[in-house]
Design a protein around this motif. Sequence first.
Motif, PDB file in Angstrom:
ATOM      1  N   MET A   1       9.161 -70.220 -64.088  1.00 13.51           N
ATOM      2  CA  MET A   1       8.830 -69.491 -62.889  1.00 13.51           C
ATOM      3  C   MET A   1       8.793 -68.000 -63.209  1.00 13.51           C
ATOM      4  N   LYS A   2       7.703 -67.360 -62.884  1.00 13.57           N
ATOM      5  CA  LYS A   2       7.573 -65.938 -63.151  1.00 13.57           C
ATOM      6  C   LYS A   2       8.262 -65.143 -62.047  1.00 13.57           C
ATOM      7  N   LEU A   3       9.010 -64.137 -62.450  1.00 13.89           N
ATOM      8  CA  LEU A   3       9.728 -63.293 -61.494  1.00 13.89           C
ATOM      9  C   LEU A   3       8.767 -62.649 -60.494  1.00 13.89           C
ATOM     10  N   GLU A   4       7.598 -62.260 -60.970  1.00 12.84           N
ATOM     11  CA  GLU A   4       6.607 -61.629 -60.088  1.00 12.84           C
ATOM     12  C   GLU A   4       6.212 -62.575 -58.942  1.00 12.84           C
ATOM     13  N   GLN A   5       6.020 -63.857 -59.267  1.00 13.61           N
ATOM     14  CA  GLN A   5       5.649 -64.827 -58.240  1.00 13.61           C
ATOM     15  C   GLN A   5       6.810 -65.093 -57.287  1.00 13.61           C
ATOM     16  N   VAL A   6       8.032 -65.119 -57.800  1.00 12.60           N
ATOM     17  CA  VAL A   6       9.216 -65.293 -56.962  1.00 12.60           C
ATOM     18  C   VAL A   6       9.272 -64.166 -55.935  1.00 12.60           C
ATOM     19  N   ILE A   7       9.083 -62.952 -56.403  1.00  8.53           N
ATOM     20  CA  ILE A   7       9.145 -61.787 -55.513  1.00  8.53           C
ATOM     21  C   ILE A   7       8.018 -61.828 -54.488  1.00  8.53           C
ATOM     22  N   LYS A   8       6.799 -62.125 -54.929  1.00 13.25           N
ATOM     23  CA  LYS A   8       5.654 -62.173 -54.008  1.00 13.25           C
ATOM     24  C   LYS A   8       5.859 -63.235 -52.930  1.00 13.25           C
ATOM     25  N   HIS A   9       6.324 -64.412 -53.339  1.00 14.95           N
ATOM     26  CA  HIS A   9       6.553 -65.472 -52.348  1.00 14.95           C
ATOM     27  C   HIS A   9       7.654 -65.066 -51.372  1.00 14.95           C
ATOM     28  N   PHE A  10       8.747 -64.532 -51.897  1.00 13.53           N
ATOM     29  CA  PHE A  10       9.846 -64.083 -51.034  1.00 13.53           C
ATOM     30  C   PHE A  10       9.361 -63.035 -50.038  1.00 13.53           C
ATOM     31  N   VAL A  11       8.582 -62.075 -50.509  1.00  8.53           N
ATOM     32  CA  VAL A  11       8.057 -61.023 -49.623  1.00  8.53           C
ATOM     33  C   VAL A  11       7.149 -61.627 -48.557  1.00  8.53           C
ATOM     34  N   THR A  12       6.279 -62.567 -48.944  1.00  4.60           N
ATOM     35  CA  THR A  12       5.348 -63.183 -47.983  1.00  4.60           C
ATOM     36  C   THR A  12       6.092 -63.954 -46.904  1.00  4.60           C
ATOM     37  N   ILE A  13       7.035 -64.820 -47.285  1.00  4.51           N
ATOM     38  CA  ILE A  13       7.725 -65.620 -46.259  1.00  4.51           C
ATOM     39  C   ILE A  13       8.641 -64.744 -45.412  1.00  4.51           C
ATOM     40  N   THR A  14       9.184 -63.699 -46.002  1.00  2.00           N
ATOM     41  CA  THR A  14      10.042 -62.800 -45.231  1.00  2.00           C
ATOM     42  C   THR A  14       9.209 -61.965 -44.264  1.00  2.00           C
ATOM     43  N   LYS A  15       8.053 -61.511 -44.706  1.00  4.23           N
ATOM     44  CA  LYS A  15       7.148 -60.777 -43.810  1.00  4.23           C
ATOM     45  C   LYS A  15       6.736 -61.669 -42.645  1.00  4.23           C
ATOM     46  N   HIS A  16       6.416 -62.926 -42.948  1.00  3.69           N
ATOM     47  CA  HIS A  16       6.060 -63.876 -41.887  1.00  3.69           C
ATOM     48  C   HIS A  16       7.236 -64.053 -40.923  1.00  3.69           C
ATOM     49  N   LYS A  17       8.420 -64.293 -41.458  1.00  2.00           N
ATOM     50  CA  LYS A  17       9.596 -64.505 -40.607  1.00  2.00           C
ATOM     51  C   LYS A  17       9.857 -63.292 -39.723  1.00  2.00           C
ATOM     52  N   LEU A  18       9.786 -62.105 -40.288  1.00  2.00           N
ATOM     53  CA  LEU A  18      10.025 -60.886 -39.506  1.00  2.00           C
ATOM     54  C   LEU A  18       8.948 -60.675 -38.437  1.00  2.00           C
ATOM     55  N   THR A  19       7.719 -61.063 -38.742  1.00  2.00           N
ATOM     56  CA  THR A  19       6.638 -60.950 -37.750  1.00  2.00           C
ATOM     57  C   THR A  19       6.871 -61.935 -36.610  1.00  2.00           C
ATOM     58  N   VAL A  20       7.254 -63.165 -36.943  1.00  2.00           N
ATOM     59  CA  VAL A  20       7.574 -64.151 -35.897  1.00  2.00           C
ATOM     60  C   VAL A  20       8.769 -63.665 -35.079  1.00  2.00           C
ATOM     61  N   MET A  21       9.772 -63.142 -35.745  1.00  3.06           N
ATOM     62  CA  MET A  21      10.942 -62.627 -35.028  1.00  3.06           C
ATOM     63  C   MET A  21      10.534 -61.556 -34.019  1.00  3.06           C
ATOM     64  N   ASP A  22       9.701 -60.631 -34.449  1.00  2.99           N
ATOM     65  CA  ASP A  22       9.235 -59.566 -33.562  1.00  2.99           C
ATOM     66  C   ASP A  22       8.523 -60.147 -32.340  1.00  2.99           C
ATOM     67  N   LEU A  23       7.632 -61.107 -32.571  1.00  2.00           N
ATOM     68  CA  LEU A  23       6.898 -61.725 -31.459  1.00  2.00           C
ATOM     69  C   LEU A  23       7.847 -62.490 -30.536  1.00  2.00           C
ATOM     70  N   CYS A  24       8.777 -63.251 -31.121  1.00  2.00           N
ATOM     71  CA  CYS A  24       9.738 -64.000 -30.307  1.00  2.00           C
ATOM     72  C   CYS A  24      10.626 -63.068 -29.483  1.00  2.00           C
ATOM     73  N   PHE A  25      11.069 -61.972 -30.077  1.00  2.00           N
ATOM     74  CA  PHE A  25      11.868 -60.998 -29.327  1.00  2.00           C
ATOM     75  C   PHE A  25      11.075 -60.465 -28.138  1.00  2.00           C
ATOM     76  N   LYS A  26       9.802 -60.202 -28.326  1.00  2.00           N
ATOM     77  CA  LYS A  26       8.957 -59.667 -27.248  1.00  2.00           C
ATOM     78  C   LYS A  26       8.775 -60.679 -26.121  1.00  2.00           C
ATOM     79  N   VAL A  27       8.891 -61.975 -26.449  1.00  2.00           N
ATOM     80  CA  VAL A  27       8.806 -63.030 -25.432  1.00  2.00           C
ATOM     81  C   VAL A  27      10.171 -63.241 -24.769  1.00  2.00           C
ATOM     82  N   GLY A  28      11.241 -62.824 -25.442  1.00  2.00           N
ATOM     83  CA  GLY A  28      12.588 -63.013 -24.914  1.00  2.00           C
ATOM     84  C   GLY A  28      13.334 -64.166 -25.560  1.00  2.00           C
TER      85      GLY A  28
END
Length: 190
Positions: A1-28
């Motif tokens: 497993m390449k470290l670069e891919q680990v970081i990219k995947h982690f960043v992508t899923i975390t960005k997605h999670k934070l975006t969903v969190m923001d939307l969910c917070f706005k809904v309550g």
Amino acid sequence: MKLEQVIKHFVTITKHKLTVMDLCFKVGMVEQAFLHDLSKYSPEEFIPGVKYYQGNKSPNAAEKLENGFSKAWLHHKGRNKHHFEYWIDYSINYDEGLIGMKMPLKYVLEMVCDRIAASMVYSGKDYNSAIPWEYYSKREGQVIHLHPETKLLLEKLLIINRDKGLKKTLAYMRWLYKHPYLYDDRVYKG
């Protein structure tokens, strides 16, 4: 497993999670915001996510192409109630086969937040409010086991987002979340 891919995947899923969190917070939906997609950080999902990382779409598609199925997706949909696939079961009328159960409102709303966030993350600067609807409607004609009332609400919210934008969509979702009896009359309360 390449470290670069680990970081990219982690960043992508975390960005997605934070975006969903923001939307969910706005809904309550505070609980939905914090619990959303935690299983993506488990070894069963994270390791294949790194191996099949693509950056512009879910790694589950690449895993399916290679293996004929995605073990990570099977793990994910079995633990995350905002996916309609979680709610598929055999009908009590044995001749009907598999059917979609009516999803609780909070999971339908989280599913919409999830679809919008995924479209935002994977589309990047090319995102527009029509993309979540376009992605959903590409499956038209396929057998999708959605309960009719769940399907109606999902499509209504995606169309509002497409036609009136995110701000109006979130405002309507927030109003609906405060008035769940308009949807949740006969649904599992889990």
